[in-house]
Design an enzyme around this catalytic site. Structure first.
Site, PDB file in Angstrom:
ATOM      1  N   ARG B 265      25.428  27.071  19.762  1.00  0.00           N
ATOM      2  CA  ARG B 265      26.006  25.881  19.134  1.00  0.00           C
ATOM      3  C   ARG B 265      26.663  26.327  17.826  1.00  0.00           C
ATOM      4  O   ARG B 265      25.984  26.551  16.831  1.00  0.00           O
ATOM      5  CB  ARG B 265      24.882  24.868  18.864  1.00  0.00           C
ATOM      6  CG  ARG B 265      25.367  23.473  18.499  1.00  0.00           C
ATOM      7  CD  ARG B 265      24.218  22.644  17.968  1.00  0.00           C
ATOM      8  NE  ARG B 265      23.914  23.037  16.598  1.00  0.00           N
ATOM      9  CZ  ARG B 265      22.705  22.999  16.052  1.00  0.00           C
ATOM     10  NH1 ARG B 265      21.657  22.606  16.737  1.00  0.00           N
ATOM     11  NH2 ARG B 265      22.528  23.369  14.793  1.00  0.00           N
ATOM     12  N   HIS B 269      24.274  20.344  14.689  1.00  0.00           N
ATOM     13  CA  HIS B 269      23.667  19.553  15.775  1.00  0.00           C
ATOM     14  C   HIS B 269      24.418  18.236  15.936  1.00  0.00           C
ATOM     15  O   HIS B 269      24.839  17.857  17.013  1.00  0.00           O
ATOM     16  CB  HIS B 269      22.194  19.307  15.467  1.00  0.00           C
ATOM     17  CG  HIS B 269      21.598  18.156  16.223  1.00  0.00           C
ATOM     18  ND1 HIS B 269      21.443  18.174  17.595  1.00  0.00           N
ATOM     19  CD2 HIS B 269      21.148  16.946  15.800  1.00  0.00           C
ATOM     20  CE1 HIS B 269      20.909  17.027  17.987  1.00  0.00           C
ATOM     21  NE2 HIS B 269      20.735  16.260  16.926  1.00  0.00           N
ATOM     22  N   TYR B 278      19.381  26.346   7.661  1.00  0.00           N
ATOM     23  CA  TYR B 278      18.410  27.037   8.517  1.00  0.00           C
ATOM     24  C   TYR B 278      18.939  28.247   9.276  1.00  0.00           C
ATOM     25  O   TYR B 278      18.205  28.866  10.018  1.00  0.00           O
ATOM     26  CB  TYR B 278      17.753  26.046   9.501  1.00  0.00           C
ATOM     27  CG  TYR B 278      18.721  25.209  10.340  1.00  0.00           C
ATOM     28  CD1 TYR B 278      19.317  25.752  11.477  1.00  0.00           C
ATOM     29  CD2 TYR B 278      19.011  23.893  10.000  1.00  0.00           C
ATOM     30  CE1 TYR B 278      20.181  24.995  12.247  1.00  0.00           C
ATOM     31  CE2 TYR B 278      19.873  23.120  10.766  1.00  0.00           C
ATOM     32  CZ  TYR B 278      20.456  23.677  11.887  1.00  0.00           C
ATOM     33  OH  TYR B 278      21.302  22.933  12.648  1.00  0.00           O
TER      34      TYR B 278
END
Lengths: 342, 372
Positions: B265, B269, B278
């Site tokens: 990805r 998100h 992160y």
């Protein structure tokens, strides 16, 4: 969709048979299976065993394992795959083995089954029936005696019904199967073995409907609202009260969503008093809903506050204590006395 | 120990765009001529253009949220190209490439993100179910649908226009959901004609795949007795090949298949997420070098099969799509408020009817000023 009324054959003489409530359900499902090839049953141990209560007894032998399906032991899987089958044109009837075991399927029922019709703007219908033996009084172990109806009634998109008699069991299960809406079908397991004459009407005979309550005993002084297992309790209480000179009108709600407020309100307008009785906890329950509506609609006809009788805000107790938890005839009559004393 | 059906990760195109020979899967792509490969390429480019435009619209406040598919176009477009018209798709919420290939107007996806409805399209039209945001709930629906296909006899007839497969798309995070395990169980014991297509995009919001599993996800399928294969998810050709094989197995009565497409990805998100919190830039850069669009472009260009006229036309198509997305989103207005009462039930429900009537009276009284 063909409606049930379209398939009525009014010229047939209707045979009757004395049946238990459980057997009436079996025959109701058998009739649906015989007449609609899209109907299939699915659940744990419903095939060769006939279900733990034998409600599907003999059906796998007649209709085969593809229509009476012994599923893996997974409630969410049962309801989730039933949704997919319904999307493909089937009418699955799922058996949840006991009330306390429905919760693994709760997400599928409330976020998927209940909402797919609305989410799809009416393009998808999910005619799934979820049969749940519910209620206590049978001396069972934990998770086998609960009354979770409010959790489903609070979810828009679900119909929630409960038959109290063998005759209603026979017709209501067929009406639930024919309904294009998902139906939570609550079977009062403590009354599975009650026997009564049942008219074995042909498939498609219009019944009383899935949205109507019924006055099962007329009376003048106070309305008792009950459903499922407590209808029996209410009728027994009415007999005792009659001996004591109090005339109770007993209503069998039959359906919890929608709730037939019109029948209740009409009754309370006549009696001026109302007691609601159910096995589920009183707090936030069907009784609260009925009391609120009766208060709104009959405020000036009411002679006493609407009282509620039912379970406590505790986990369902161990079976040796359940007679203290369940609404008994005496506890119902105590509420009747309190309402009559106002 | 049971092993995956294929031991090595299937790859037919390297990140540099070099074609790798594969005895098992070469026949699955042999019929894809340069024109077909250019369509595959075009669909990935258009999906990415949609993604860019929808992200921009969210940033402009026109959408409440968006779920970018950036980086996953190879897995989505490659697998979706293997589907037959009669096959049925159960997507998750990031499958814009799949939906595009199935013929949906991608602006339908944005109705939910614009807040004008919860669904967006007619599932029957392109045989694509609606997605929901409940992670992992829909693979069970796919399996149930596939059990219906079995009962209809639409498996293993030998008629390529009749035999039907079902495909469920979900991600690495969803594999931790109990419903996904139940779906694998029901599919396996019923030998249902369903393909589980897992896009392992390495991140379930902020939690890496290592936070979901101690084994390669492909082994999840193996444990259920389901033929399983891991594929380079940024290789559209390999994704096409393994999906085509799995769909054929399903249509021929061979039961389910579990595919783990290893992808990434590249974006957030959702537009509300901040991946800088992160993950490292170096990780993102390493995956950017494996981009699915770049690799097919290199392959076609090296083969001399990417004429400038095609690229110019594709640019024009992409721009046309972007304008369509902008204009359509801007024109999306909320439905009448009373529509919230529509379709709650398929048959009349007295409570909904009563509340609708009350609402109508209240709203009209507001308008004439008789209530506040």
């Amino acid at each position: 969709m063909t409606t049930m009324a379209d398939r009525t054959d009014a010229t047939t003489t209707v045979p009757t048979e004395k049946l238990t409530l459980a057997r009436a359900l079996t025959l109701g499902m058998r009739t649906a299976l015989r007449h609609d090839p899209s109907v299939l049953l699915m659940g744990e141990d419903i095939g060769r065993l006939g279900g733990v209560f034998r409600v599907t007894d003999g059906l796998q032998a007649e209709f085969g394992p593809d229509r009476v399906v012994d599923t893996p032991l997974a409630e969410s899987g049962i309801v989730g795959t039933a949704i997919g089958l319904a999307m493909r044109g089937y009418r699955p009837v799922c058996e949840i083995q006991f009330d306390g075991f429905v919760f693994p399927a709760f997400d599928q029922i409330t976020t998927m089954l209940a909402k797919l019709h609305a989410r799809s703007l009416g393009r998808i219908t999910v005619p799934v029936v979820i049969r749940i033996p519910y209620g206590g009084g049978i001396g069972a172990v934990e998770h086998h005696s609960e009354s979770p109806e409010v959790l489903f009634a609070h979810t828009a998109g679900l119909r929630v019904v409960s038959p109290a008699t063998p005759a209603d069991a026979y017709t209501m299960i067929q009406e639930a199967i024919a309904s294009p809406d998902p139906v939570i079908f609550l079977e009062p397991k403590g009354r599975y073995w009650d026997k009564a004459e049942v008219a074995l009407t042909p498939y498609g005979t219009p019944g009383a409907g899935l949205d109507k309550a019924r006055v099962v005993r007329p009376g003048a002084d106070l309305t008792v609202v009950a459903y499922g297992p407590t209808v029996h309790t209410a009728l027994r209480a009415a007999e005792v009260a009659a001996e004591e000179g109090t005339s109770l009108e007993v209503i069998d709600l039959r359906t919890i969503s929608p709730l037939d407020h019109d029948t209740v309100v009409e009754s309370v307008r006549g009696t001026g008093r109302c007691v609601v009785v159910h096995e589920a906890a009183v707090s936030h329950g069907v009784g609260a809903e009925v009391a609120a509506r009766v208060t709104e609609e009959c405020f000036f006809e009411l002679e006493a506050p609407v009282l509620r009788v039912g379970g406590y805000h505790t986990p369902y107790p161990p079976s040796r204590l359940e007679h203290h938890y369940l609404p008994s005839v005496d506890r119902l009559l105590d509420a009747v006395d309190r309402a009559m004393a106002v | 120990m049971t092993q995956p059906d294929v031991l090595d990760t299937v790859q037919l195109l390297t990140p540099e765009g070099t074609r790798v020979a594969d005895h098992r899967y070469d026949p699955r792509v042999a019929h894809l001529d340069p024109a077909a490969l250019r369509e595959l390429y075009a669909d990935m480019v258009l999906t990415r253009r949609f993604d860019t435009e929808a992200t921009a619209l969210q940033r402009q406040g026109e959408l409440g949220l968006f779920t970018p598919s950036l980086g996953q176009e190879g897995a989505q477009v490659g697998s979706a190209h293997a589907l037959a018209p009669q096959d049925y798709v159960f997507p998750a919420y990031r499958e814009h490439g799949v939906l595009h290939v199935r013929g949906l107007d991608l602006t339908d996806v944005l109705k939910q993100f614009r807040g004008v409805d919860h669904g967006g399209w007619d599932p029957a039209e392109h045989r694509v179910h609606l997605f929901t945001l409940v992670v992992g709930a829909h693979p069970l629906h796919a399996v149930g649908y596939a059990m219906g296909v079995q009962r209809d006899g639409d498996v293993a007839t030998g008629d390529p226009n009749r035999d039907t497969a079902v495909i469920a798309y979900f991600g690495d995070g969803a594999t931790s959901q109990g419903d996904v395990s139940e779906a694998l169980t029901f599919a396996a014991v019923n030998q249902a004609p369903v393909v589980f297509f897992v896009q392992n995009n390495q991140w379930a919001i902020s939690v890496p795949t290592s936070g979901q599993t101690r084994v390669p996800l492909v082994q999840r399928g193996v444990g259920f007795g389901i033929p399983s294969v891991q594929v380079d998810g940024n290789d559209p050709l390999a994704c096409y090949a393994v999906t085509a094989e799995a769909l054929d197995r399903a249509r021929n009565g061979g039961g389910p298949t579990f595919i783990e497409a290893v992808t990434y990805r590249m974006g957030a998100h959702t537009t509300s997420d901040d991946p800088l919190r992160y993950r490292d830039a170096a990780e993102v850069a390493a995956w950017r070098a494996k981009d699915p669009i770049d690799r097919l472009r290199r392959y076609l260009a090296d083969a001399g099969e990417l004429p400038q006229q095609f690229l110019d036309d594709l640019d024009a198509r992409a721009e046309e799509l972007a304008v369509h997305v902008r204009d359509t989103v801007h024109a999306m207005t909320p439905p009448p408020a009373e529509s919230m009462f529509d379709h709650v039930y398929a048959t009349p429900h007295s409570l909904v009817d009563a509340e609708r009537a009350w609402f109508r009276d209240y709203e009209s009284a507001l308008e004439d000023g008789s209530v506040r």
